[in-house]
Design a protein around this motif. Sequence first.
Motif, PDB file in Angstrom:
ATOM      1  N   UNK A  28      34.572  13.858  47.060  1.00 37.91           N
ATOM      2  CA  UNK A  28      33.992  12.311  46.281  1.00 37.91           C
ATOM      3  C   UNK A  28      33.718  13.045  44.694  1.00 37.91           C
ATOM      4  N   UNK A  29      33.079  14.233  44.471  1.00 49.67           N
ATOM      5  CA  UNK A  29      33.172  14.797  42.988  1.00 49.67           C
ATOM      6  C   UNK A  29      34.181  14.962  42.381  1.00 49.67           C
ATOM      7  N   UNK A  30      35.246  15.636  43.075  1.00 45.32           N
ATOM      8  CA  UNK A  30      36.755  15.758  42.432  1.00 45.32           C
ATOM      9  C   UNK A  30      37.243  14.529  42.280  1.00 45.32           C
ATOM     10  N   UNK A  31      37.250  13.544  43.042  1.00 51.40           N
ATOM     11  CA  UNK A  31      37.917  12.235  42.878  1.00 51.40           C
ATOM     12  C   UNK A  31      37.454  11.686  41.485  1.00 51.40           C
ATOM     13  N   UNK A  32      36.092  11.704  41.491  1.00 46.09           N
ATOM     14  CA  UNK A  32      35.507  11.101  40.058  1.00 46.09           C
ATOM     15  C   UNK A  32      35.974  11.881  39.095  1.00 46.09           C
ATOM     16  N   UNK A  33      36.076  13.232  39.006  1.00 45.11           N
ATOM     17  CA  UNK A  33      36.393  14.237  37.956  1.00 45.11           C
ATOM     18  C   UNK A  33      37.916  14.008  37.509  1.00 45.11           C
ATOM     19  N   UNK A  34      38.708  13.676  38.443  1.00 47.94           N
ATOM     20  CA  UNK A  34      40.055  13.440  38.244  1.00 47.94           C
ATOM     21  C   UNK A  34      40.629  12.131  37.546  1.00 47.94           C
ATOM     22  N   UNK A  35      39.667  11.241  37.852  1.00 47.37           N
ATOM     23  CA  UNK A  35      40.132   9.777  37.238  1.00 47.37           C
ATOM     24  C   UNK A  35      41.297   9.393  37.644  1.00 47.37           C
ATOM     25  N   UNK A  36      42.213   8.945  36.567  1.00 48.63           N
ATOM     26  CA  UNK A  36      43.349   8.300  36.952  1.00 48.63           C
ATOM     27  C   UNK A  36      44.761   9.558  37.583  1.00 48.63           C
ATOM     28  N   UNK A  37      44.295  10.827  37.424  1.00 46.82           N
ATOM     29  CA  UNK A  37      45.104  11.699  38.276  1.00 46.82           C
ATOM     30  C   UNK A  37      45.139  11.384  39.561  1.00 46.82           C
ATOM     31  N   UNK A  38      43.774  11.011  40.083  1.00 45.56           N
ATOM     32  CA  UNK A  38      43.852  10.667  41.726  1.00 45.56           C
ATOM     33  C   UNK A  38      44.584   9.614  42.347  1.00 45.56           C
ATOM     34  N   UNK A  39      45.018   8.740  41.333  1.00 48.49           N
ATOM     35  CA  UNK A  39      45.758   7.623  41.803  1.00 48.49           C
ATOM     36  C   UNK A  39      46.813   7.861  42.907  1.00 48.49           C
ATOM     37  N   UNK A  40      47.710   8.776  42.566  1.00 57.16           N
ATOM     38  CA  UNK A  40      48.702   9.129  43.438  1.00 57.16           C
ATOM     39  C   UNK A  40      48.302   9.587  45.031  1.00 57.16           C
ATOM     40  N   UNK A  41      47.052   9.900  45.185  1.00 51.85           N
ATOM     41  CA  UNK A  41      46.458  10.588  46.378  1.00 51.85           C
ATOM     42  C   UNK A  41      45.594   9.368  47.309  1.00 51.85           C
ATOM     43  N   UNK A  42      45.544   8.100  46.614  1.00 52.50           N
ATOM     44  CA  UNK A  42      44.627   7.125  47.259  1.00 52.50           C
ATOM     45  C   UNK A  42      44.777   7.085  48.728  1.00 52.50           C
ATOM     46  N   UNK A  43      46.196   6.743  49.041  1.00 54.66           N
ATOM     47  CA  UNK A  43      46.627   6.403  50.445  1.00 54.66           C
ATOM     48  C   UNK A  43      46.427   7.509  51.372  1.00 54.66           C
ATOM     49  N   UNK A  44      46.759   8.846  50.910  1.00 54.45           N
ATOM     50  CA  UNK A  44      46.366   9.601  51.907  1.00 54.45           C
ATOM     51  C   UNK A  44      44.842   9.964  52.083  1.00 54.45           C
TER      52      UNK A  44
END
Length: 182
Positions: A28-44
Amino acid sequence: DPSEVKIKMETIKTSSTEEMASSIETLNKIIESLGDLFLPYIERTNKEIFNYLVYIKNEDIRQFSSDTLPIILSIIRKYSTPEALVFYSKLYTTELMQAIQCEFDNETLGYFLENLKEIIQTGNGFLIKDEVNSLFQRILTVFDDVEQRRIKLMEKKGSLEERIVPKARKSKENDEDEDSED
């Protein structure tokens, strides 16, 4: 329908489940930190997190998994399209409501409801009138179930007290009788 079955189990806290819960919290902390860079990993991420929302063995895993949904949704709101926001808001509401309806732990229910509130606020008007009515009907059913469990617990407590208190008094009287004989 298995999603309607509520199973009362003791939670299991082992080093393995604690590590899993900690991993989800870190994610959860990584997701918050990555912001828009996390978008490709949402489905997984969704595939994994949805499974953990109903992970019976440990409530921490369920709670931290539910935290993931509003975190991802806030990223979608900031960095994606309004259509994606509506889609994921509805998806997350549906998945979390299914978990809420299966949940047996009151603390976790509270956790889920807080995250549901965040999803609804972040989605900002994504539900139509019929969906709102359906959602609140389901939430009221959950509240009714919690109240029924509370009533049963109170009845059980009263029954146990009725059996235990007279035995304790009798035991105390016997102790007093023995003391007076000495």
